[in-house]
Write a protein that holds these residues in place. Structure first.
Motif, PDB file in Angstrom:
ATOM      1  N   THR A 196       0.817  -1.218   0.000  1.00  0.00           N
ATOM      2  CA  THR A 196       0.000   0.000   0.000  1.00  0.00           C
ATOM      3  C   THR A 196       0.847   1.263   0.000  1.00  0.00           C
ATOM      4  O   THR A 196       0.583   2.210  -0.749  1.00  0.00           O
ATOM      5  N   GLN A 197       1.903   1.253   0.822  1.00  0.00           N
ATOM      6  CA  GLN A 197       2.734   2.458   0.927  1.00  0.00           C
ATOM      7  C   GLN A 197       3.560   2.712  -0.327  1.00  0.00           C
ATOM      8  O   GLN A 197       4.102   3.814  -0.505  1.00  0.00           O
ATOM      9  N   ASP A 198       3.660   1.720  -1.202  1.00  0.00           N
ATOM     10  CA  ASP A 198       4.452   1.870  -2.427  1.00  0.00           C
ATOM     11  C   ASP A 198       3.607   2.142  -3.665  1.00  0.00           C
ATOM     12  O   ASP A 198       4.142   2.225  -4.778  1.00  0.00           O
ATOM     13  N   MET A 199       2.306   2.276  -3.489  1.00  0.00           N
ATOM     14  CA  MET A 199       1.428   2.504  -4.636  1.00  0.00           C
ATOM     15  C   MET A 199       1.793   3.816  -5.323  1.00  0.00           C
ATOM     16  O   MET A 199       2.009   4.833  -4.662  1.00  0.00           O
ATOM     17  N   PRO A 200       1.851   3.801  -6.661  1.00  0.00           N
ATOM     18  CA  PRO A 200       2.101   5.073  -7.365  1.00  0.00           C
ATOM     19  C   PRO A 200       0.907   5.996  -7.227  1.00  0.00           C
ATOM     20  O   PRO A 200      -0.231   5.552  -7.089  1.00  0.00           O
ATOM     21  N   GLN A 201       1.171   7.297  -7.288  1.00  0.00           N
ATOM     22  CA  GLN A 201       0.081   8.272  -7.213  1.00  0.00           C
ATOM     23  C   GLN A 201      -0.504   8.590  -8.582  1.00  0.00           C
ATOM     24  O   GLN A 201      -1.629   9.085  -8.678  1.00  0.00           O
ATOM     25  N   MET A 202       0.267   8.310  -9.620  1.00  0.00           N
ATOM     26  CA  MET A 202      -0.195   8.535 -10.997  1.00  0.00           C
ATOM     27  C   MET A 202       0.126   7.299 -11.822  1.00  0.00           C
ATOM     28  O   MET A 202       1.184   6.685 -11.658  1.00  0.00           O
ATOM     29  N   LEU A 203      -0.783   6.935 -12.697  1.00  0.00           N
ATOM     30  CA  LEU A 203      -0.571   5.810 -13.591  1.00  0.00           C
ATOM     31  C   LEU A 203      -0.901   6.237 -15.019  1.00  0.00           C
ATOM     32  O   LEU A 203      -1.999   6.728 -15.287  1.00  0.00           O
ATOM     33  N   GLN A 204       0.049   6.013 -15.923  1.00  0.00           N
ATOM     34  CA  GLN A 204      -0.223   6.203 -17.344  1.00  0.00           C
ATOM     35  C   GLN A 204      -0.569   4.839 -17.910  1.00  0.00           C
ATOM     36  O   GLN A 204       0.293   3.961 -18.016  1.00  0.00           O
ATOM     37  N   ILE A 205      -1.819   4.634 -18.225  1.00  0.00           N
ATOM     38  CA  ILE A 205      -2.262   3.350 -18.764  1.00  0.00           C
ATOM     39  C   ILE A 205      -1.886   3.293 -20.244  1.00  0.00           C
ATOM     40  O   ILE A 205      -2.292   4.166 -21.021  1.00  0.00           O
ATOM     41  N   PRO A 206      -1.092   2.303 -20.661  1.00  0.00           N
ATOM     42  CA  PRO A 206      -0.698   2.222 -22.069  1.00  0.00           C
ATOM     43  C   PRO A 206      -1.922   2.210 -22.993  1.00  0.00           C
ATOM     44  O   PRO A 206      -2.828   1.394 -22.839  1.00  0.00           O
ATOM     45  N   GLY A 207      -1.938   3.149 -23.923  1.00  0.00           N
ATOM     46  CA  GLY A 207      -3.071   3.256 -24.842  1.00  0.00           C
ATOM     47  C   GLY A 207      -4.334   3.785 -24.196  1.00  0.00           C
ATOM     48  O   GLY A 207      -5.406   3.735 -24.804  1.00  0.00           O
ATOM     49  N   GLY A 208      -4.220   4.296 -22.966  1.00  0.00           N
ATOM     50  CA  GLY A 208      -5.401   4.783 -22.253  1.00  0.00           C
ATOM     51  C   GLY A 208      -5.102   6.063 -21.508  1.00  0.00           C
ATOM     52  O   GLY A 208      -4.100   6.737 -21.780  1.00  0.00           O
ATOM     53  N   PRO A 209      -5.936   6.404 -20.559  1.00  0.00           N
ATOM     54  CA  PRO A 209      -5.780   7.682 -19.864  1.00  0.00           C
ATOM     55  C   PRO A 209      -4.708   7.625 -18.780  1.00  0.00           C
ATOM     56  O   PRO A 209      -4.239   6.552 -18.389  1.00  0.00           O
ATOM     57  N   THR A 210      -4.344   8.775 -18.295  1.00  0.00           N
ATOM     58  CA  THR A 210      -3.555   8.875 -17.076  1.00  0.00           C
ATOM     59  C   THR A 210      -4.531   9.004 -15.917  1.00  0.00           C
ATOM     60  O   THR A 210      -5.470   9.803 -15.977  1.00  0.00           O
ATOM     61  N   VAL A 211      -4.354   8.191 -14.888  1.00  0.00           N
ATOM     62  CA  VAL A 211      -5.272   8.218 -13.753  1.00  0.00           C
ATOM     63  C   VAL A 211      -4.502   8.569 -12.483  1.00  0.00           C
ATOM     64  O   VAL A 211      -3.309   8.266 -12.346  1.00  0.00           O
ATOM     65  N   ALA A 212      -5.180   9.233 -11.579  1.00  0.00           N
ATOM     66  CA  ALA A 212      -4.620   9.556 -10.273  1.00  0.00           C
ATOM     67  C   ALA A 212      -5.142   8.541  -9.264  1.00  0.00           C
ATOM     68  O   ALA A 212      -6.338   8.202  -9.273  1.00  0.00           O
ATOM     69  N   LEU A 213      -4.255   8.048  -8.401  1.00  0.00           N
ATOM     70  CA  LEU A 213      -4.633   7.089  -7.365  1.00  0.00           C
ATOM     71  C   LEU A 213      -4.527   7.765  -6.002  1.00  0.00           C
ATOM     72  O   LEU A 213      -3.506   8.374  -5.684  1.00  0.00           O
ATOM     73  N   SER A 214      -5.569   7.668  -5.235  1.00  0.00           N
ATOM     74  CA  SER A 214      -5.545   8.226  -3.883  1.00  0.00           C
ATOM     75  C   SER A 214      -5.974   7.147  -2.897  1.00  0.00           C
ATOM     76  O   SER A 214      -6.975   6.446  -3.111  1.00  0.00           O
ATOM     77  N   ASP A 215      -5.192   7.013  -1.834  1.00  0.00           N
ATOM     78  CA  ASP A 215      -5.467   5.999  -0.827  1.00  0.00           C
ATOM     79  C   ASP A 215      -6.462   6.540   0.197  1.00  0.00           C
ATOM     80  O   ASP A 215      -6.309   7.651   0.705  1.00  0.00           O
ATOM     81  N   GLU A 216      -7.490   5.762   0.469  1.00  0.00           N
ATOM     82  CA  GLU A 216      -8.470   6.109   1.500  1.00  0.00           C
ATOM     83  C   GLU A 216      -8.526   4.952   2.503  1.00  0.00           C
ATOM     84  O   GLU A 216      -9.413   4.082   2.428  1.00  0.00           O
ATOM     85  N   PRO A 217      -7.572   4.905   3.432  1.00  0.00           N
ATOM     86  CA  PRO A 217      -7.472   3.757   4.342  1.00  0.00           C
ATOM     87  C   PRO A 217      -8.696   3.549   5.220  1.00  0.00           C
ATOM     88  O   PRO A 217      -9.007   2.406   5.567  1.00  0.00           O
ATOM     89  N   ASP A 218      -9.413   4.619   5.569  1.00  0.00           N
ATOM     90  CA  ASP A 218     -10.599   4.468   6.406  1.00  0.00           C
ATOM     91  C   ASP A 218     -11.675   3.647   5.692  1.00  0.00           C
ATOM     92  O   ASP A 218     -12.456   2.940   6.350  1.00  0.00           O
ATOM     93  N   ARG A 219     -11.721   3.756   4.377  1.00  0.00           N
ATOM     94  CA  ARG A 219     -12.686   2.981   3.584  1.00  0.00           C
ATOM     95  C   ARG A 219     -12.085   1.688   3.064  1.00  0.00           C
ATOM     96  O   ARG A 219     -12.810   0.844   2.525  1.00  0.00           O
TER      97      ARG A 219
END
Length: 227
Positions: A196-219
């Motif tokens: 969990t602590q090593d998850m990237p905050q941004m992902l460029q999906i090959p052939g797709g969009p760039t997505v932002a990842l945000s951790d919500e540990p309470d959920r």
């Protein structure tokens, strides 16, 4: 049959004698060694089978075909692997053995992946796992289910087994439900195995969009949204 499987053998047979009488109510199992790791194979004849849970997600067959009487056997990590049961090396080895069994056992109909409540047609399971082990995409959907979230997004079911978090794809990325499922599968392929602590905050999906990842540990979720 096990002796014919690649890099697989019986490491422990608890039956006292080969011709020992076993009642129909007595559990019958074997410890199986695969690539240096041991797994318990449970529910063997003539003892009782393993109870198969009602699947939440079905792949390769419909609910209408489930009126067939089926018996189940179970494959689980051995006790000494309990702490590492969620790690990819153990999971990959167990699934490799499961795919071999699906192919070798005559009449195998379904494979249940219990962490996600998934049931797969046996030959589909074998194909998906073999492709992943050969360097292909992580088999989600298959080892992970998807369901609509309350806000119109998409939520994974079973990813937490691998990452300690479920994935939620935000409604903005779910206008097309089929495309959203494909996007979720591609995100999972990129992040499965990460702590969990090593998850990237941004992902460029090959052939797709760039997505932002945000951790919500309470959920207990990782939220993927637009940049």
């Amino acid at each position: 049959m096990l002796a014919k499987l690649d890099r697989t053998s019986i490491s422990f047979d608890p039956t006292p004698e080969a011709d020992a009488s076993i009642g129909q109510d007595e559990e019958r199992w074997l410890e199986v060694l695969k690539d240096g790791l041991t797994f318990d194979l449970l529910g063997l004849a003539p003892g009782p089978g393993v109870k198969a849970l009602e699947p939440r997600h079905r792949f390769g067959f419909s609910a209408a075909t489930e009126n067939i009487a089926l018996e189940a056997i179970g494959l689980f990590p051995g006790p000494h692997l309990a702490e590492g049961a969620h790690t990819l090396p153990v999971v990959r080895t167990m699934l490799a053995l499961g795919a071999q069994l699906a192919s070798a056992i005559e009449g195998a109909r379904r494979i249940f992946w219990t962490p996600a409540g998934c049931a797969l047609e046996a030959s589909l399971f074998e194909r998906l796992i073999s492709a992943w082990l050969d360097g292909g995409a992580f088999p989600a959907p298959g080892l992970v289910g998807f369901e609509p979230s309350d806000d119109g997004g998409l939520r994974s079911d079973g990813l937490a087994f691998f990452t300690d978090r479920e994935l939620v794809v935000s409604p903005q990325l779910c206008v097309d439900r089929v495309a959203a499922s494909r996007l979720a599968s591609r995100i999972i392929h990129e992040i499965v195995g990460f702590a969990t602590q090593d998850m990237p905050q941004m992902l460029q999906i090959p052939g797709g969009p760039t997505v932002a990842l945000s951790d919500e540990p309470d959920r207990g979720v990782m939220v993927a949204g637009p940049v």
